[in-house]
Design a protein around this motif. Structure first.
Motif, PDB file in Angstrom:
ATOM      1  N   THR A   1       0.545  -1.342   0.070  1.00 21.53           N
ATOM      2  CA  THR A   1       0.468   0.100  -0.174  1.00 21.53           C
ATOM      3  C   THR A   1       1.160   1.027   0.372  1.00 21.53           C
TER       4      THR A   1
ATOM      5  N   SER B   1       1.958   4.673   1.697  1.00 21.04           N
ATOM      6  CA  SER B   1       1.388   4.670   2.951  1.00 21.04           C
ATOM      7  C   SER B   1       1.019   6.179   2.506  1.00 21.04           C
ATOM      8  N   VAL B   2       0.215   7.286   3.894  1.00 25.38           N
ATOM      9  CA  VAL B   2       0.004   8.905   3.143  1.00 25.38           C
ATOM     10  C   VAL B   2      -0.073   9.338   5.145  1.00 25.38           C
ATOM     11  N   GLU B   3       0.840  10.081   5.240  1.00 26.72           N
ATOM     12  CA  GLU B   3       0.560  10.634   6.501  1.00 26.72           C
ATOM     13  C   GLU B   3      -0.636  11.245   7.325  1.00 26.72           C
ATOM     14  N   ALA B   4      -1.446  10.732   8.162  1.00 27.20           N
ATOM     15  CA  ALA B   4      -2.638  11.162   8.169  1.00 27.20           C
ATOM     16  C   ALA B   4      -3.149  12.092   8.510  1.00 27.20           C
ATOM     17  N   GLU B   5      -1.522  13.221   9.036  1.00 28.52           N
ATOM     18  CA  GLU B   5      -2.141  14.713   9.356  1.00 28.52           C
ATOM     19  C   GLU B   5      -1.856  15.206   7.711  1.00 28.52           C
TER      20      GLU B   5
ATOM     21  N   GLN C   1      -5.794  14.963   2.552  1.00 29.89           N
ATOM     22  CA  GLN C   1      -6.281  13.745   1.483  1.00 29.89           C
ATOM     23  C   GLN C   1      -6.793  13.586  -0.132  1.00 29.89           C
TER      24      GLN C   1
ATOM     25  N   LYS D   1      -6.513  12.787  -5.255  1.00 30.37           N
ATOM     26  CA  LYS D   1      -5.088  12.147  -4.090  1.00 30.37           C
ATOM     27  C   LYS D   1      -4.413  13.548  -3.937  1.00 30.37           C
TER      28      LYS D   1
END
Length: 366
Positions: free
Chosen positions: A46, A48-52, A55, A239
């Motif tokens: 997958t 990875s995308v930083e949550a902060e 989006q 995105k």
């Protein structure tokens, strides 16, 4: 090797060389899953995308835009030094990503020069090259005037997946308009013959509409008519830009800047508003026609996004000619050019003439 005196030599700004932990191969973005996938052993991982982090691409203030000029870099080339193997490769200066032909390394070149901006978002491919080929075959089989031999020989060459640059614009609009609407009535003359008559009435008003994601191609290098036929794109489903989304694909930088793009987009918006106002007048007055409609439009709170949108490009040859076609990498919609079968066109014209003649004689003798 070519003379590089006038060619910019740059290091890759970023690399998307995600090594497969199983076989060590370079992983590409997989449209089917939205993950990175090894083309050698099918291992997936997958992205990875930083949550902060945001989006998706953020709306930017048009008035505060720092870089607005157009950049016609398509006539320039540059040499890129691959960090993985050190090989030098020559690319069109508009390209922002590519694959090293020597070691297969996925590399993202300079995302932006001193006076350009990097993409804010990307709509990833969701249609694979295999799916695109299948959709193309279905599409060309429905083209009645395309010769059968062309359909049988239309085996697309290897697809080229490319991310094309687009601007999107949002704006609040206020339009003052005036025009005329017509209501058709049936009347009779002195001899009792009935005919249609239109009563025209003046109208005016103020129309407000929020424009969301008005789309404009930011490249001069492609068939704009063909690309318009691929629309719409679901630009809301983008995105935040991440180089891993374009791993294994080519991405093009914009050549039409904001300064040139906005007048074109605003003109397109005005034409759209004119259609919407005409529709509203018809509904409000139960009218049959609208004419002489003029409007003055003001724009407020203008924002923009710089997006990369996915397109599959390929072609086939027939009778020594090359015919290009494109497939929307998000929706699978197809557009393109096909040869015409002269016998089919002639037969269709003759058939239409015969039908007209038959109806004429039937009406005369009835």
């Amino acid at each position: 090797m070519d003379d590089f005196n006038e060619i910019n030599i740059v290091d890759t700004k970023e690399e998307t060389d995600k090594k497969c932990p199983k076989c060590g191969g370079v992983m590409d973005f997989d449209p089917a899953t939205g993950n990175l996938k090894c083309p050698y052993c099918d291992y997936e991982e997958t992205i990875s995308v930083e949550a902060e982090a945001p989006q998706k691409a953020e709306e930017l203030d048009f008035e505060a835009a720092e870089y607005t000029a157009s950049k016609d870099w398509g006539i320039e080339t540059k040499t890129v030094l691959c960090k993985a193997c050190g090989a030098e490769s020559i690319y069109d200066a508009l390209q922002t990503s590519a694959v090293c032909p020597f070691c297969g390394s996925n590399q993202v070149m300079e995302a932006n020069a001193e006076d350009t901006m990097a993409p804010g978002g990307v709509v990833p491919f969701s249609i694979s090259d295999k799916d695109a080929a299948e959709r193309f075959q279905k599409w060309i089989n429905r083209r009645w005037f395309c010769p059968k031999l062309a359909k049988d020989s239309a085996k697309p060459q290897k697809f080229k997946g490319i991310y094309l640059p687009y601007w999107t614009f949002d704006a609040d609009t206020v339009s003052s308009y005036q025009g005329e609407y017509g209501i058709e009535r049936t009347r009779s003359d002195r001899n009792g013959n009935r005919y249609s008559h239109t009563d025209w009435h003046r109208t005016s008003g103020v129309y407000r509409e929020f424009i969301n994601d008005e789309l404009l191609l930011a490249s001069k290098n492609h068939d704009q008519h063909m690309l318009r036929q691929l629309e719409p794109f679901d630009t809301e489903n983008n995105k935040t830009y991440n180089p891993e989304y374009i791993a294994g694909f080519v991405a093009e930088r914009y050549s039409i800047g904001l300064k040139e793009a906005w007048p074109i987009a605003s003109s397109n918006i005005k034409e759209k508003l004119k259609r919407h106002i005409s529709d509203q007048i018809r509904r409000e007055h139960n009218a049959d026609n609208v004419r002489n409609l003029s409007l003055g439009t003001s724009f407020h709170n203008i924002t923009y996004k710089y997006l990369l949108l996915p397109v599959w490009i390929s072609n086939f040859k027939y009778n020594g000619q090359s015919f290009q076609f494109m497939v929307n990498g998000q929706t699978g919609k197809v557009s393109g050019k096909t040869p015409l079968s002269k016998p089919k066109v002639a037969i269709t014209i003759i058939a239409i003439i015969l039908i007209i003649v038959i109806f004429y004689y039937l009406s005369v003798w009835s």
